[in-house]
Design a protein around this motif. Structure first.
Motif, PDB file in Angstrom:
ATOM      1  N   ALA A 280       0.905  -1.177  -0.348  1.00 16.29           N
ATOM      2  CA  ALA A 280       0.252  -0.077  -0.570  1.00 16.29           C
ATOM      3  C   ALA A 280       0.982   1.407   0.095  1.00 16.29           C
ATOM      4  CB  ALA A 280      -0.923  -0.019   1.418  1.00 16.29           C
ATOM      5  N   ALA A 281       2.240   0.988   0.683  1.00 16.26           N
ATOM      6  CA  ALA A 281       3.250   2.653   0.552  1.00 16.26           C
ATOM      7  C   ALA A 281       3.247   2.527  -0.549  1.00 16.26           C
ATOM      8  CB  ALA A 281       3.966   2.327   1.722  1.00 16.26           C
ATOM      9  N   LEU A 282       3.549   1.668  -1.225  1.00 13.04           N
ATOM     10  CA  LEU A 282       3.993   1.789  -3.367  1.00 13.04           C
ATOM     11  C   LEU A 282       3.131   1.925  -3.744  1.00 13.04           C
ATOM     12  CD1 LEU A 282       6.097  -1.482  -3.248  1.00 13.04           C
ATOM     13  CD2 LEU A 282       6.932   0.763  -2.194  1.00 13.04           C
ATOM     14  N   LYS A 283       1.963   2.459  -3.612  1.00 12.15           N
ATOM     15  CA  LYS A 283       1.127   2.846  -3.695  1.00 12.15           C
ATOM     16  C   LYS A 283       0.708   4.745  -3.971  1.00 12.15           C
ATOM     17  CE  LYS A 283      -2.879   3.702  -6.292  1.00 12.15           C
ATOM     18  NZ  LYS A 283      -3.704   3.301  -7.538  1.00 12.15           N
ATOM     19  N   LEU A 284       1.009   5.131  -2.682  1.00 10.30           N
ATOM     20  CA  LEU A 284       1.640   6.332  -2.279  1.00 10.30           C
ATOM     21  C   LEU A 284       3.411   6.770  -3.073  1.00 10.30           C
ATOM     22  CD1 LEU A 284       1.193   6.374   1.347  1.00 10.30           C
ATOM     23  CD2 LEU A 284      -0.551   6.896  -0.324  1.00 10.30           C
ATOM     24  N   ALA A 285       3.644   6.073  -3.723  1.00 13.99           N
ATOM     25  CA  ALA A 285       4.759   6.223  -4.446  1.00 13.99           C
ATOM     26  C   ALA A 285       4.690   6.467  -5.651  1.00 13.99           C
ATOM     27  CB  ALA A 285       6.068   5.205  -3.763  1.00 13.99           C
ATOM     28  N   GLU A 286       4.052   5.838  -6.227  1.00 14.52           N
ATOM     29  CA  GLU A 286       3.777   5.694  -7.557  1.00 14.52           C
ATOM     30  C   GLU A 286       3.697   7.652  -8.434  1.00 14.52           C
ATOM     31  OE1 GLU A 286       0.036   4.222  -8.898  1.00 14.52           O
ATOM     32  OE2 GLU A 286       0.485   1.766  -8.337  1.00 14.52           O
ATOM     33  N   PRO A 287       3.275   8.185  -7.718  1.00 14.58           N
ATOM     34  CA  PRO A 287       3.414   9.387  -8.170  1.00 14.58           C
ATOM     35  C   PRO A 287       5.082   9.683  -8.554  1.00 14.58           C
ATOM     36  CG  PRO A 287       1.866   9.414  -7.251  1.00 14.58           C
ATOM     37  CD  PRO A 287       2.354   8.627  -6.563  1.00 14.58           C
ATOM     38  N   ARG A 288       5.996   9.512  -8.289  1.00 13.81           N
ATOM     39  CA  ARG A 288       6.943   9.406  -8.329  1.00 13.81           C
ATOM     40  C   ARG A 288       8.113   8.237  -8.568  1.00 13.81           C
ATOM     41  NH1 ARG A 288       9.889  11.318  -2.638  1.00 13.81           N
ATOM     42  NH2 ARG A 288      10.866  13.024  -4.530  1.00 13.81           N
ATOM     43  N   SER A 289       7.224   7.314  -8.555  1.00 11.88           N
ATOM     44  CA  SER A 289       8.050   6.193  -9.637  1.00 11.88           C
ATOM     45  C   SER A 289       7.355   5.432 -10.485  1.00 11.88           C
ATOM     46  CB  SER A 289       8.710   5.449  -8.017  1.00 11.88           C
ATOM     47  OG  SER A 289       9.154   4.288  -8.488  1.00 11.88           O
ATOM     48  N   SER A 290       8.062   4.891 -11.315  1.00 14.92           N
ATOM     49  CA  SER A 290       7.059   5.131 -12.107  1.00 14.92           C
ATOM     50  C   SER A 290       7.433   3.416 -12.116  1.00 14.92           C
ATOM     51  CB  SER A 290       7.185   4.430 -13.549  1.00 14.92           C
ATOM     52  OG  SER A 290       9.238   4.316 -13.889  1.00 14.92           O
ATOM     53  N   TRP A 291       7.965   2.382 -11.618  1.00 17.97           N
ATOM     54  CA  TRP A 291       8.193   1.475 -11.350  1.00 17.97           C
ATOM     55  C   TRP A 291       7.750   0.784 -10.420  1.00 17.97           C
ATOM     56  CZ3 TRP A 291      11.027  -1.954 -13.825  1.00 17.97           C
ATOM     57  CH2 TRP A 291      12.847  -0.845 -15.044  1.00 17.97           C
ATOM     58  N   PHE A 292       6.926   1.593  -9.671  1.00 21.68           N
ATOM     59  CA  PHE A 292       5.951   1.689  -8.555  1.00 21.68           C
ATOM     60  C   PHE A 292       4.344   0.543  -8.948  1.00 21.68           C
ATOM     61  CE2 PHE A 292       9.176   2.601  -5.110  1.00 21.68           C
ATOM     62  CZ  PHE A 292       9.766   1.598  -4.641  1.00 21.68           C
ATOM     63  N   ARG A 293       4.010   1.521 -10.344  1.00 20.56           N
ATOM     64  CA  ARG A 293       2.777   1.290 -10.522  1.00 20.56           C
ATOM     65  C   ARG A 293       2.533   0.365 -10.868  1.00 20.56           C
ATOM     66  NH1 ARG A 293       4.364   6.147 -15.326  1.00 20.56           N
ATOM     67  NH2 ARG A 293       4.117   8.176 -13.245  1.00 20.56           N
ATOM     68  N   GLY A 294       1.009   0.329 -10.299  1.00 19.36           N
ATOM     69  CA  GLY A 294       0.152  -1.154 -10.582  1.00 19.36           C
ATOM     70  C   GLY A 294       0.192  -2.941  -9.329  1.00 19.36           C
ATOM     71  N   ILE A 295       1.806  -2.231  -8.329  1.00 19.93           N
ATOM     72  CA  ILE A 295       1.810  -3.488  -8.019  1.00 19.93           C
ATOM     73  C   ILE A 295       0.987  -3.325  -6.321  1.00 19.93           C
ATOM     74  CG2 ILE A 295       3.354  -4.020  -5.455  1.00 19.93           C
ATOM     75  CD1 ILE A 295       5.797  -2.630  -7.647  1.00 19.93           C
ATOM     76  N   ALA A 296       0.810  -2.012  -5.962  1.00 21.23           N
ATOM     77  CA  ALA A 296      -0.161  -2.094  -4.683  1.00 21.23           C
ATOM     78  C   ALA A 296      -1.716  -2.457  -5.525  1.00 21.23           C
ATOM     79  CB  ALA A 296      -0.699  -1.053  -4.448  1.00 21.23           C
ATOM     80  N   GLN A 297      -1.759  -1.834  -6.436  1.00 20.79           N
ATOM     81  CA  GLN A 297      -3.452  -2.517  -7.143  1.00 20.79           C
ATOM     82  C   GLN A 297      -3.467  -4.384  -7.273  1.00 20.79           C
ATOM     83  OE1 GLN A 297      -4.668  -0.306  -7.497  1.00 20.79           O
ATOM     84  NE2 GLN A 297      -7.218  -0.985  -7.500  1.00 20.79           N
ATOM     85  N   ARG A 298      -2.708  -5.010  -7.750  1.00 20.81           N
ATOM     86  CA  ARG A 298      -2.098  -6.368  -8.008  1.00 20.81           C
ATOM     87  C   ARG A 298      -1.921  -7.156  -6.612  1.00 20.81           C
ATOM     88  NH1 ARG A 298      -4.344 -10.601 -10.746  1.00 20.81           N
ATOM     89  NH2 ARG A 298      -2.563 -12.260 -10.737  1.00 20.81           N
ATOM     90  N   GLN A 299      -1.304  -6.847  -5.921  1.00 24.38           N
ATOM     91  CA  GLN A 299      -0.770  -7.353  -4.451  1.00 24.38           C
ATOM     92  C   GLN A 299      -1.489  -7.196  -3.464  1.00 24.38           C
ATOM     93  OE1 GLN A 299       0.889  -9.885  -5.306  1.00 24.38           O
ATOM     94  NE2 GLN A 299       1.282  -9.212  -6.916  1.00 24.38           N
TER      95      GLN A 299
END
Length: 351
Positions: free
Chosen positions: A298-317
């Motif tokens: 969930a924390a990675l979701k908050l990091a998505e705007p600044r890191s494209s590598w994290f996009r979709g991880i929270a939504q999936r996992q």
């Protein structure tokens, strides 16, 4: 990889200049670099390569260009340069030669093939560690860990993937510690440090700071009893230290006290840096440990705007992790579920 490394690590110079030298000697390192590069390319918008000025342009921008022939390129660089200048003068400064890159699906498949080779070569190297290949084994371990983390956003519907399970990411990242311990024992601390064994910022060697109790305050409720399920005394320190690490990671994201690349390093190092006992609890699928992982994603979701590598991880996992929990634990994962349900990304302090 000379460009991809800028989006991955705080020590991009090490990735850009040092690691390729190792890759020339060890094929599994090269395969790992190619896998990450292809994975990055698979997630980009359609791009075109301009042979006239050597830059990438977007598909939308290419529609406004004036395609011209680049046949003289094969006649020698001097003749080609003269021809290029003449053609630009005739067609205008915006004229470009456009060649579409491979479709994203093809690049993802290429990425998977290289990763399979990298993982195979890495496994063989780890099984035969020695002074000559320690550094290569360590580097490939980091690459494998990055790849297994970044591909947690993939859906099983997109085809067979080597990395859809967070447990695999956790296990592979934890394996880096084994290589480091063997390396240190064989060559000594000084040589290990000089060879780049602990390169990177932020500094993750200060356990006192990493595991300071104040860091876990936002998620303190995760340490409370759940319908009679209390933390065993032999597990308490492992849970507290891990939650402090997660809390520090969380604060770095929402307060933006660390760069996205620093966040990459903290997330990547989590399995290796938290207590061994927590890794065992994760492997045993203990509900509390699994709830901890839901908060990490969930924390990675908050990091998505600044890191494209994290996009979709929270939504999936996050949904997958939460579904693996007993119903009695649902209240402990309300915050991760709330984060992925919201359209606009905001910190939303846990309560």
């Amino acid at each position: 990889m000379a460009y991809t490394c800028h989006s991955i690590s705080t020590t991009w110079e090490f990735w850009k200049y040092e690691i390729p030298l190792v890759a020339f000697e060890f094929r599994h390192v090269l395969d790992g670099l190619l896998a990450l590069t292809a994975l990055s390319a698979s997630r980009q918008k359609p791009r075109y390569w301009s042979t006239l000025d050597g830059r990438m342009i977007s598909a939308e921008e290419a529609e406004n260009g004036t395609p011209i022939s680049d046949a003289p390129i094969n006649t020698g660089w001097k003749q080609a340069d003269r021809a290029r200048r003449s053609m630009i003068e005739e067609a205008g400064s915006t004229a470009m030669v456009m060649r579409p890159t491979d479709p994203n699906g093809d690049m993802l498949e290429i990425s998977r093939r290289y990763f399979s080779l990298a993982l195979e070569g890495h496994s063989k190297t780890v099984a035969n560690l020695n002074v000559k290949n320690f550094r290569a084994a360590y580097i490939s371990s980091v690459i494998v860990s990055y790849y297994s983390l970044f591909t947690l956003s993939e859906s099983s519907e997109s085809g067979d993937s080597l990395m859809l399970d967070p447990m695999k990411w956790f296990r592979l990242s934890k394996g880096t510690v084994y290589i480091i311990d063997k390396w240190r024992a064989a060559v000594g601390e000084r040589w290990f440090l000089e060879a780049g064994g602990t390169y990177g910022e932020p500094d993750l060697s200060d356990g006192e700071e990493l595991f300071r109790p104040i860091h876990y305050e936002p998620f303190k409720y995760l340490l409370e009893p759940v319908h009679g399920d209390v933390i065993a005394e032999e597990d308490r320190l492992a849970y507290e230290h891990t939650l402090s690490y997660i809390g520090l990671l969380y604060k770095g994201i929402v307060q933006q006290t660390e760069s996205p690349l620093a966040t990459h390093r903290r997330v990547l190092a989590l399995p290796a840096r938290v207590p061994d006992r927590f890794a065992q609890l994760v492997e045993a699928h203990q509900p509390r440990a699994i709830a901890f992982l839901a908060h990490v994603f969930a924390a990675l979701k908050l990091a998505e705007p600044r890191s494209s590598w994290f996009r979709g991880i929270a939504q999936r996992q996050v949904p997958l992790v939460c579904m693996a929990l007993p119903p009695t634990w649902s209240e402990m994962v309300q915050w991760p579920l709330q984060i992925i349900r919201e359209n606009n990304i905001s910190p939303n302090m846990p309560s």
